[in-house]
Design an enzyme around this catalytic site. Structure first.
Site, PDB file in Angstrom:
ATOM      1  N   ASP A  56      -5.683  -3.375  -2.727  1.00 37.65           N
ATOM      2  CA  ASP A  56      -4.676  -3.047  -1.715  1.00 37.65           C
ATOM      3  C   ASP A  56      -3.993  -4.287  -1.137  1.00 37.65           C
ATOM      4  OD1 ASP A  56      -3.445  -2.135   0.789  1.00 37.65           O
ATOM      5  OD2 ASP A  56      -4.614  -0.313   0.500  1.00 37.65           O
TER       6      ASP A  56
ATOM      7  N   SER B 259       0.829  -1.199   0.000  1.00 38.27           N
ATOM      8  CA  SER B 259       0.000   0.000   0.000  1.00 38.27           C
ATOM      9  C   SER B 259       0.873   1.262   0.000  1.00 38.27           C
ATOM     10  CB  SER B 259      -0.960  -0.042   1.194  1.00 38.27           C
ATOM     11  OG  SER B 259      -2.022   0.850   1.030  1.00 38.27           O
TER      12      SER B 259
END
Length: 296
Positions: free
Chosen positions: A185, A38
């Site tokens: 993500d 991320s």
């Protein structure tokens, strides 16, 4: 000293990484290999591109984070349509602006694809929702998706890793005409991929230093679940923590800079200058405390 560095997810709280990186540079720490998930994937890619603290500070301090929230023009004019977008596109924001910004910064340092980097120099974590598995880039590009890593954009991999569910739209990897995968993500399955450089099958050539944007697992507070909204929040936090908790022993923890951040949400893209400075300073303080005890 050469080390392998691992950066956790944490959204806009990633400004705290800058303070830690500043301290690492002053301690003559050089990151030979880096990994991230991320927001940590974004910082890892910039570090591997060769950006130093001063460059990172000015680059990120000047950026207007709201520019990354790229809504379709028709949604801006008719706000109620955002729920339709969420339903059909599975995310409120496209993510193109974020990818383009990353690509521009990397290309200034001569990086575009994984082919521009040494082998294993950068590892980025994503989550393949279609196949229900973790996606490790560039490792999985060839063997899972049939894509040559030397031709695959680093910026796109970072964008996939930072595609917060429901916030940014998932990214599609098209393996064939009838076979595609939706990637979101990396934090969904591994928010802190410390395991990348700490596998039993790999002989360690250098120490690892992790930088994690929350507290040690033992001090994470219990979640209060009183309604469906609380349930969703607790479920997501549990997903972020559970996988990585199995890979961090007390022995590993001594090599991790824990930077707990309170009162700033990961998706607050309206950070003030003062909040950015606060995050950087917290990162600097925690890193200084870490190096007072760290033996390498």
């Amino acid at each position: 000293m050469e080390v392998d560095g691992v950066f956790s997810g944490g959204g806009v709280k990633a400004f705290a990484f800058l303070g830690a990186i500043d301290v690492c540079e002053k301690k003559n720490i050089e990151f030979t290999r880096v990994a991230g998930s991320s927001a940590g994937a974004l910082i890892a890619s910039l570090v591997k591109a060769g950006y130093k603290y001063e460059e990172l500070y000015h680059m990120l301090d000047d950026v207007d984070l709201k520019e990354f929230l790229d809504q379709p023009f028709w949604m801006k004019n008719v706000p109620l349509l955002k729920w339709l977008l969420l339903y059909y596109r599975m995310g409120l924001y496209k993510g193109d602006a974020l990818e383009n910004w990353i690509d521009e910064k990397l290309q200034k340092k001569g990086l575009r694809t994984f082919g521009d980097l040494p082998d294993k120099a950068l590892t980025i974590i994503g989550t393949d929702l279609t196949n229900g598995r973790m996606a490790v880039f560039p490792n999985d590009l060839s063997k899972v998706y049939g894509i040559n890593p030397k031709d695959f954009s680093i910026a796109k991999a970072v964008r996939m890793s930072a595609s917060i569910p429901y916030f940014f739209q998932p990214v599609t990897i098209q393996k064939s005409k009838h076979q595609k995968s939706l990637i979101v993500d990396g934090g969904v399955l591994s928010n802190f991929p410390y395991w990348v450089f700490n596998q039993k099958s790999e002989l360690k050539a250098r120490p690892s230093i992790g930088i994690k944007l929350n507290a040690n697992y033992s001090s994470i507070p219990k979640q209060k679940v009183n309604n469906s909204v609380d349930l969703l929040h607790a479920l997501f936090l549990t997903m972020l923590q559970a996988h990585d908790a199995r890979h961090i022993s007390k022995d590993n923890a001594k090599d991790i800079i824990f930077i707990p951040i309170k009162d700033i949400h990961a998706t607050n893209f309206e950070l003030s200058k003062e909040e950015k400075s606060y995050l950087i300073e917290v990162g600097r303080l925690k890193a200084n405390a870490f190096f007072k005890k760290w033996s390498g």
